[in-house]
Structures are given as structure tokens and as C-alpha cells.
Design a protein around this motif. Structure first.
Motif, PDB file in Angstrom:
ATOM      1  N   THR A  18       2.715   7.318   0.721  1.00 35.77           N
ATOM      2  CA  THR A  18       3.803   7.558  -0.223  1.00 35.77           C
ATOM      3  C   THR A  18       5.000   6.652   0.031  1.00 35.77           C
ATOM      4  N   ASP A  19       5.325   6.451   1.277  1.00 41.41           N
ATOM      5  CA  ASP A  19       6.499   5.643   1.593  1.00 41.41           C
ATOM      6  C   ASP A  19       6.405   5.212   3.048  1.00 41.41           C
ATOM      7  N   GLY A  20       7.100   4.166   3.369  1.00 43.96           N
ATOM      8  CA  GLY A  20       7.106   3.705   4.752  1.00 43.96           C
ATOM      9  C   GLY A  20       6.569   2.303   4.875  1.00 43.96           C
ATOM     10  N   ASN A  21       5.992   2.020   6.014  1.00 42.69           N
ATOM     11  CA  ASN A  21       5.520   0.693   6.334  1.00 42.69           C
ATOM     12  C   ASN A  21       4.034   0.584   6.006  1.00 42.69           C
ATOM     13  N   ALA A  22       3.711  -0.133   4.938  1.00 44.90           N
ATOM     14  CA  ALA A  22       2.325  -0.278   4.498  1.00 44.90           C
ATOM     15  C   ALA A  22       1.488  -1.004   5.545  1.00 44.90           C
TER      16      ALA A  22
ATOM     17  N   ALA B  13      -8.426   2.259   2.729  1.00 43.17           N
ATOM     18  CA  ALA B  13      -7.042   2.146   2.253  1.00 43.17           C
ATOM     19  C   ALA B  13      -6.999   2.238   0.735  1.00 43.17           C
ATOM     20  N   PHE B  14      -7.959   1.618   0.082  1.00 44.48           N
ATOM     21  CA  PHE B  14      -8.025   1.672  -1.386  1.00 44.48           C
ATOM     22  C   PHE B  14      -8.289   3.103  -1.852  1.00 44.48           C
ATOM     23  N   ARG B  15      -9.284   3.747  -1.234  1.00 44.85           N
ATOM     24  CA  ARG B  15      -9.640   5.118  -1.622  1.00 44.85           C
ATOM     25  C   ARG B  15      -8.501   6.108  -1.418  1.00 44.85           C
ATOM     26  N   PHE B  16      -7.768   5.929  -0.317  1.00 42.83           N
ATOM     27  CA  PHE B  16      -6.752   6.907   0.049  1.00 42.83           C
ATOM     28  C   PHE B  16      -5.328   6.385  -0.131  1.00 42.83           C
ATOM     29  N   SER B  17      -5.165   5.351  -0.942  1.00 42.43           N
ATOM     30  CA  SER B  17      -3.834   4.756  -1.123  1.00 42.43           C
ATOM     31  C   SER B  17      -2.833   5.747  -1.713  1.00 42.43           C
ATOM     32  N   GLN B  18      -3.308   6.752  -2.438  1.00 40.04           N
ATOM     33  CA  GLN B  18      -2.395   7.753  -2.985  1.00 40.04           C
ATOM     34  C   GLN B  18      -1.755   8.577  -1.879  1.00 40.04           C
TER      35      GLN B  18
ATOM     36  N   ARG C  88      -1.938  -1.408  -6.898  1.00 34.24           N
ATOM     37  CA  ARG C  88      -1.201  -0.817  -5.770  1.00 34.24           C
ATOM     38  C   ARG C  88      -1.761  -1.341  -4.449  1.00 34.24           C
ATOM     39  N   PHE C  89      -3.081  -1.391  -4.328  1.00 29.00           N
ATOM     40  CA  PHE C  89      -3.703  -1.911  -3.110  1.00 29.00           C
ATOM     41  C   PHE C  89      -3.295  -3.366  -2.898  1.00 29.00           C
ATOM     42  N   GLU C  90      -3.393  -4.171  -3.926  1.00 24.61           N
ATOM     43  CA  GLU C  90      -3.052  -5.591  -3.817  1.00 24.61           C
ATOM     44  C   GLU C  90      -1.603  -5.800  -3.401  1.00 24.61           C
ATOM     45  N   GLU C  91      -0.716  -4.963  -3.902  1.00 24.84           N
ATOM     46  CA  GLU C  91       0.704  -5.103  -3.567  1.00 24.84           C
ATOM     47  C   GLU C  91       1.010  -4.624  -2.150  1.00 24.84           C
ATOM     48  N   LEU C  92       0.412  -3.496  -1.764  1.00 22.66           N
ATOM     49  CA  LEU C  92       0.759  -2.878  -0.487  1.00 22.66           C
ATOM     50  C   LEU C  92      -0.051  -3.397   0.705  1.00 22.66           C
ATOM     51  N   PHE C  93      -1.344  -3.574   0.525  1.00 22.60           N
ATOM     52  CA  PHE C  93      -2.209  -3.802   1.674  1.00 22.60           C
ATOM     53  C   PHE C  93      -2.844  -5.188   1.740  1.00 22.60           C
ATOM     54  N   ALA C  94      -3.130  -5.792   0.616  1.00 24.46           N
ATOM     55  CA  ALA C  94      -3.763  -7.119   0.625  1.00 24.46           C
ATOM     56  C   ALA C  94      -2.969  -8.149   1.428  1.00 24.46           C
ATOM     57  N   PRO C  95      -1.625  -8.127   1.386  1.00 28.38           N
ATOM     58  CA  PRO C  95      -0.897  -9.115   2.186  1.00 28.38           C
ATOM     59  C   PRO C  95      -1.128  -8.984   3.703  1.00 28.38           C
ATOM     60  N   HIS C  96      -1.701  -7.880   4.131  1.00 26.30           N
ATOM     61  CA  HIS C  96      -1.873  -7.625   5.557  1.00 26.30           C
ATOM     62  C   HIS C  96      -3.327  -7.781   6.021  1.00 26.30           C
ATOM     63  N   LEU C  97      -4.164  -8.367   5.188  1.00 27.43           N
ATOM     64  CA  LEU C  97      -5.574  -8.528   5.559  1.00 27.43           C
ATOM     65  C   LEU C  97      -5.750  -9.451   6.768  1.00 27.43           C
ATOM     66  N   ASP C  98      -4.930 -10.496   6.867  1.00 32.41           N
ATOM     67  CA  ASP C  98      -5.030 -11.394   8.027  1.00 32.41           C
ATOM     68  C   ASP C  98      -4.660 -10.654   9.312  1.00 32.41           C
ATOM     69  N   ALA C  99      -3.602  -9.872   9.261  1.00 33.56           N
ATOM     70  CA  ALA C  99      -3.195  -9.089  10.434  1.00 33.56           C
ATOM     71  C   ALA C  99      -4.283  -8.074  10.785  1.00 33.56           C
ATOM     72  N   ALA C 100      -4.894  -7.495   9.769  1.00 32.35           N
ATOM     73  CA  ALA C 100      -5.959  -6.523   9.994  1.00 32.35           C
ATOM     74  C   ALA C 100      -7.147  -7.184  10.694  1.00 32.35           C
TER      75      ALA C 100
END
Length: 170
Positions: free
Chosen positions: A48-52, A40-45, A3-15
């Protein structure tokens, strides 16, 4: 982990980009992004929805300000002139004169942007460098959309003024 890899990993450069502009420090930006990714990994649950991307950048913003508070009293650090391997390589079509002008302009823009207060710098970075829509900037910065628009207009005016000051000192 998936879930982390799908939702947040693509945004590491922006971060990293946001953290670097807010902290003004490569090492701090790396630390901020690492801590933000862990949160983000710890609290990814909780997401729920929106802009990751907006959700993740909100964490990065908060971590950046936490870092800044921890080193309160420290002056903003100007960015170095070092270039990474990922920097655009000059094409043979560019003359040395054009490359010198481009490098000088980029340096002036960096200096001017670093001179802005963090609240104004962050809206410029989120809009102009990360191309976030106003509503997402409002989520990340935790301010109303109207404030985003007025802060962005003021940030652009301040940036223009800083560039004019720097240009006058040449």
C-alpha cells in the motif's frame, strides 16, 4: 501490470544481484527473481505504501532462502570468472598491469564474500552493493535495526579476515 512496472520493475537488477549473492548461482538467481516478480505481481495490492524496493527485495530474500533450503546440503558455488557484455570495458588509460590487479582484487573479494554465511553476506550486499539504508535492510532481512548494524560490522570484520586469509595463500 502498470502498477508492477512502476513499483517493482525498476528494481529487477537489484533483485537479481541479491539473489545471485545469496544463491551463488546464476540460473538459480534468475529463477528466484522470476518467481519473486510473479509473487510481487500477484500480491501487489498488498503493497500500500512505503519502500517498493525493500518490499520486493524481501520477497527475493525469502525466495532465495526457500531455494537454498530446497538444495540443502549443497556447497556454496563460487562465482565464475565469466563477464557479461555489461561489464565495464577497460579504457585505454588503464595499463594491463592495473587491469590485472583490478581483476585479481575483484576475484578475491568475490571469494571472500562467498565464504561468509548468508545472513552476513546479505547485509553486505544490501548495504554496500545496493546502498540501502539500515531501516530498509531491517525490513528486507526482517531483523531490528540494531541487529543490522551489528551484523554489518561483524560481516565487514569477517570479510576482512577472509581477504587476509586469501591474500596469505597467494
Amino acid at each position: 501490470m502498470k502498477r508492477f512496472e512502476e513499483l517493482f520493475a525498476p528494481h529487477l537488477d537489484a533483485a537479481y544481484n541479491l539473489a545471485r549473492w545469496l544463491t551463488g548461482n546464476d540460473s538459480a538467481a534468475s529463477d528466484v527473481v522470476q518467481e519473486s516478480a510473479l509473487r510481487a505481481f500477484r500480491f501487489s495490492q498488498r503493497f500500500t505504501d512505503g519502500n517498493a524496493k525493500a518490499w520486493f527485495l524481501t520477497i527475493v530474500r525469502n525466495e532465495s532462502y526457500t531455494w537454498l533450503k530446497a538444495v540443502a546440503g549443497r556447497h556454496w558455488v563460487a562465482f565464475s570468472d565469466e563477464h557479461s557484455e555489461e561489464d565495464e570495458l577497460p579504457s585505454q588509460a588503464h595499463s594491463p598491469e592495473l587491469l590485472a590487479i583490478h581483476t585479481e582484487n575483484a576475484s578475491l573479494i568475490q571469494q571472500a564474500l562467498c565464504a561468509l554465511p548468508p545472513a552476513y553476506r546479505e547485509v553486505i550486499v544490501l548495504k554496500e552493493l545496493e546502498d540501502l539504508p539500515y531501516k530498509d535492510i531491517a525490513l528486507v532481512a526482517d531483523i531490528p535495526i540494531g541487529t543490522v548494524m551489528s551484523r554489518l560490522a561483524r560481516a565487514r570484520a569477517m570479510l576482512k579476515l577472509e581477504l587476509m586469509k586469501l591474500h596469505a595463500h597467494e
